[in-house]
Design a protein around this motif. Sequence first.
Motif, PDB file in Angstrom:
ATOM      1  N   PHE A  33       0.845  -1.199   0.000  1.00 22.44           N
ATOM      2  CA  PHE A  33       0.000   0.000   0.000  1.00 22.44           C
ATOM      3  C   PHE A  33       0.878   1.246   0.000  1.00 22.44           C
ATOM      4  O   PHE A  33       1.967   1.250   0.567  1.00 22.44           O
ATOM      5  CB  PHE A  33      -0.847   0.084   1.273  1.00 22.44           C
ATOM      6  CG  PHE A  33      -1.789  -1.053   1.514  1.00 22.44           C
ATOM      7  CD1 PHE A  33      -1.355  -2.201   2.170  1.00 22.44           C
ATOM      8  CD2 PHE A  33      -3.108  -0.969   1.135  1.00 22.44           C
ATOM      9  CE1 PHE A  33      -2.230  -3.246   2.421  1.00 22.44           C
ATOM     10  CE2 PHE A  33      -3.995  -2.009   1.394  1.00 22.44           C
ATOM     11  CZ  PHE A  33      -3.553  -3.143   2.040  1.00 22.44           C
TER      12      PHE A  33
ATOM     13  N   ASN B 161      -2.683   0.453  -4.171  1.00 26.18           N
ATOM     14  CA  ASN B 161      -2.141  -0.770  -3.609  1.00 26.18           C
ATOM     15  C   ASN B 161      -1.942  -1.818  -4.691  1.00 26.18           C
ATOM     16  O   ASN B 161      -2.521  -1.741  -5.772  1.00 26.18           O
ATOM     17  CB  ASN B 161      -2.972  -1.295  -2.435  1.00 26.18           C
ATOM     18  CG  ASN B 161      -4.401  -1.633  -2.797  1.00 26.18           C
ATOM     19  OD1 ASN B 161      -4.846  -1.396  -3.909  1.00 26.18           O
ATOM     20  ND2 ASN B 161      -5.131  -2.181  -1.841  1.00 26.18           N
TER      21      ASN B 161
ATOM     22  N   LEU C 173      -4.285  -3.227  -7.399  1.00 23.18           N
ATOM     23  CA  LEU C 173      -5.599  -3.621  -6.915  1.00 23.18           C
ATOM     24  C   LEU C 173      -6.577  -2.455  -7.020  1.00 23.18           C
ATOM     25  O   LEU C 173      -7.699  -2.597  -7.478  1.00 23.18           O
ATOM     26  CB  LEU C 173      -5.526  -4.074  -5.449  1.00 23.18           C
ATOM     27  CG  LEU C 173      -4.933  -5.453  -5.153  1.00 23.18           C
ATOM     28  CD1 LEU C 173      -4.856  -5.658  -3.654  1.00 23.18           C
ATOM     29  CD2 LEU C 173      -5.731  -6.544  -5.820  1.00 23.18           C
TER      30      LEU C 173
ATOM     31  N   SER D 197       1.722  -6.329   3.512  1.00 26.12           N
ATOM     32  CA  SER D 197       0.912  -7.292   4.237  1.00 26.12           C
ATOM     33  C   SER D 197       1.110  -8.679   3.657  1.00 26.12           C
ATOM     34  O   SER D 197       1.322  -8.830   2.447  1.00 26.12           O
ATOM     35  CB  SER D 197      -0.565  -6.896   4.158  1.00 26.12           C
ATOM     36  OG  SER D 197      -1.374  -7.836   4.841  1.00 26.12           O
ATOM     37  N   PRO D 198       1.014  -9.695   4.518  1.00 24.59           N
ATOM     38  CA  PRO D 198       1.208 -11.068   4.028  1.00 24.59           C
ATOM     39  C   PRO D 198       0.126 -11.531   3.056  1.00 24.59           C
ATOM     40  O   PRO D 198       0.319 -12.463   2.296  1.00 24.59           O
ATOM     41  CB  PRO D 198       1.156 -11.909   5.296  1.00 24.59           C
ATOM     42  CG  PRO D 198       1.427 -10.967   6.410  1.00 24.59           C
ATOM     43  CD  PRO D 198       0.862  -9.663   5.982  1.00 24.59           C
ATOM     44  N   GLY D 199      -1.046 -10.894   3.093  1.00 28.44           N
ATOM     45  CA  GLY D 199      -2.099 -11.310   2.179  1.00 28.44           C
ATOM     46  C   GLY D 199      -3.361 -11.701   2.908  1.00 28.44           C
ATOM     47  O   GLY D 199      -3.511 -11.504   4.093  1.00 28.44           O
ATOM     48  N   GLN D 200      -4.291 -12.249   2.205  1.00 29.34           N
ATOM     49  CA  GLN D 200      -5.636 -12.472   2.728  1.00 29.34           C
ATOM     50  C   GLN D 200      -5.686 -13.338   3.970  1.00 29.34           C
ATOM     51  O   GLN D 200      -6.544 -13.174   4.815  1.00 29.34           O
ATOM     52  CB  GLN D 200      -6.518 -13.101   1.641  1.00 29.34           C
ATOM     53  CG  GLN D 200      -6.681 -12.236   0.409  1.00 29.34           C
ATOM     54  CD  GLN D 200      -7.567 -11.030   0.674  1.00 29.34           C
ATOM     55  OE1 GLN D 200      -8.213 -10.939   1.698  1.00 29.34           O
ATOM     56  NE2 GLN D 200      -7.557 -10.086  -0.242  1.00 29.34           N
TER      57      GLN D 200
ATOM     58  N   ASN E 236      -3.746 -13.403   6.402  1.00 28.90           N
ATOM     59  CA  ASN E 236      -3.288 -12.672   7.593  1.00 28.90           C
ATOM     60  C   ASN E 236      -3.308 -11.200   7.249  1.00 28.90           C
ATOM     61  O   ASN E 236      -2.490 -10.732   6.481  1.00 28.90           O
ATOM     62  CB  ASN E 236      -1.880 -13.122   7.967  1.00 28.90           C
ATOM     63  CG  ASN E 236      -1.391 -12.446   9.252  1.00 28.90           C
ATOM     64  OD1 ASN E 236      -1.869 -11.381   9.622  1.00 28.90           O
ATOM     65  ND2 ASN E 236      -0.437 -13.055   9.905  1.00 28.90           N
ATOM     66  N   THR E 237      -4.243 -10.477   7.827  1.00 28.92           N
ATOM     67  CA  THR E 237      -4.441  -9.102   7.368  1.00 28.92           C
ATOM     68  C   THR E 237      -3.616  -8.070   8.109  1.00 28.92           C
ATOM     69  O   THR E 237      -3.906  -6.902   8.056  1.00 28.92           O
ATOM     70  CB  THR E 237      -5.927  -8.719   7.473  1.00 28.92           C
ATOM     71  OG1 THR E 237      -6.363  -8.953   8.811  1.00 28.92           O
ATOM     72  CG2 THR E 237      -6.757  -9.504   6.503  1.00 28.92           C
ATOM     73  N   GLU E 238      -2.578  -8.469   8.832  1.00 29.92           N
ATOM     74  CA  GLU E 238      -1.719  -7.469   9.460  1.00 29.92           C
ATOM     75  C   GLU E 238      -1.071  -6.617   8.381  1.00 29.92           C
ATOM     76  O   GLU E 238      -0.666  -7.119   7.337  1.00 29.92           O
ATOM     77  CB  GLU E 238      -0.641  -8.137  10.308  1.00 29.92           C
ATOM     78  CG  GLU E 238      -1.185  -8.740  11.583  1.00 29.92           C
ATOM     79  CD  GLU E 238      -0.089  -9.242  12.491  1.00 29.92           C
ATOM     80  OE1 GLU E 238      -0.413  -9.756  13.570  1.00 29.92           O
ATOM     81  OE2 GLU E 238       1.087  -9.129  12.120  1.00 29.92           O
ATOM     82  N   VAL E 239      -0.986  -5.338   8.648  1.00 31.37           N
ATOM     83  CA  VAL E 239      -0.394  -4.396   7.713  1.00 31.37           C
ATOM     84  C   VAL E 239       0.740  -3.679   8.441  1.00 31.37           C
ATOM     85  O   VAL E 239       0.523  -3.062   9.475  1.00 31.37           O
ATOM     86  CB  VAL E 239      -1.430  -3.383   7.204  1.00 31.37           C
ATOM     87  CG1 VAL E 239      -0.789  -2.409   6.224  1.00 31.37           C
ATOM     88  CG2 VAL E 239      -2.607  -4.102   6.544  1.00 31.37           C
TER      89      VAL E 239
ATOM     90  N   TYR F  84      -2.522   1.606  15.916  1.00 29.29           N
ATOM     91  CA  TYR F  84      -1.128   1.895  15.593  1.00 29.29           C
ATOM     92  C   TYR F  84      -0.659   3.064  16.459  1.00 29.29           C
ATOM     93  O   TYR F  84      -1.442   3.914  16.868  1.00 29.29           O
ATOM     94  CB  TYR F  84      -0.969   2.305  14.128  1.00 29.29           C
ATOM     95  CG  TYR F  84      -1.127   1.190  13.127  1.00 29.29           C
ATOM     96  CD1 TYR F  84      -2.377   0.883  12.583  1.00 29.29           C
ATOM     97  CD2 TYR F  84      -0.022   0.456  12.695  1.00 29.29           C
ATOM     98  CE1 TYR F  84      -2.519  -0.131  11.651  1.00 29.29           C
ATOM     99  CE2 TYR F  84      -0.157  -0.555  11.755  1.00 29.29           C
ATOM    100  CZ  TYR F  84      -1.404  -0.841  11.244  1.00 29.29           C
ATOM    101  OH  TYR F  84      -1.536  -1.850  10.315  1.00 29.29           O
TER     102      TYR F  84
ATOM    103  N   TYR G 227      -8.675  -5.669   1.102  1.00 27.65           N
ATOM    104  CA  TYR G 227      -7.428  -5.083   0.626  1.00 27.65           C
ATOM    105  C   TYR G 227      -7.655  -4.029  -0.448  1.00 27.65           C
ATOM    106  O   TYR G 227      -6.927  -3.052  -0.523  1.00 27.65           O
ATOM    107  CB  TYR G 227      -6.512  -6.174   0.074  1.00 27.65           C
ATOM    108  CG  TYR G 227      -5.778  -6.923   1.131  1.00 27.65           C
ATOM    109  CD1 TYR G 227      -5.916  -8.292   1.269  1.00 27.65           C
ATOM    110  CD2 TYR G 227      -4.947  -6.247   2.013  1.00 27.65           C
ATOM    111  CE1 TYR G 227      -5.239  -8.971   2.251  1.00 27.65           C
ATOM    112  CE2 TYR G 227      -4.267  -6.926   2.998  1.00 27.65           C
ATOM    113  CZ  TYR G 227      -4.419  -8.284   3.104  1.00 27.65           C
ATOM    114  OH  TYR G 227      -3.746  -8.952   4.078  1.00 27.65           O
TER     115      TYR G 227
END
Lengths: 114, 113
Positions: free
Chosen positions: A33, A48, A55, A95-98, A100-103, B36, B97
């Motif tokens: 992003f 992103n 996307l 982010s790792p992707g769908q 795991n949504t940690e950003v 955050y 996303y």
Amino acid sequence: NSKVIQTPRYLVKGQGQKAKMRCIPEKGHPVVFWYQQNKNNEFKFLINFQNQEVLQQIDMTEKRFSAECPSNSPCSLEIQSSEAGDSALYLCASSPGQANTEVFFGKGTRLTVV
Amino acid sequence: AQSVTQPDARVTVSEGASLQLRCKYSSSVTPYLFWYVQYPRQGLQLLLKYYSGDPVVQGVNGFEAEFSKSNSSFHLRKASVHWSDSAVYFCAGLNNYAQGLTFGLGTRVSVFP
């Protein structure tokens, strides 16, 4: 701790000049992003990517901003002709992707347009 | 999230006191929710996240947050703050996303000795 690397940390450009900043996402993170944070702490989503493909991007990005995330190279965000209103902190996140949504965010590039 | 609101722009607390930062979200579906922290001249550091399950989630540095679907809230708490907790705290939501994260305007926390 985030391993998203952004360069340069500070960037000063004159109006009308190009401004380019780079981002190395965390290894193994296919989603990237770009956000713009202004002095009032307003975050604006710019664009992103997922695995080098766009996307989503906002209209502002489509006109003066360009971005890419080539494989095996840093991602980049470039402003073709800088304006005073572009002065802001530009944040890259990955982010790792769908599953795991940690950003995770980098430290940002602070752009000042004089 | 379609919108995230942090009603308190600034909060001042004494070192050792408890802290609560408010966050409300507006979304047609419950988003993923994050807190955050941003220190001066730094990017954003993830404190904690909520996806589902136990509404109380634990984060780093003694922070925790409680999700409430009925109140559309995700408030952040810390039992005893340290001067190093002085920073700006952002609540954020993520529906998918393609839309990216939606941020509140942040709460600036000042901890005095």
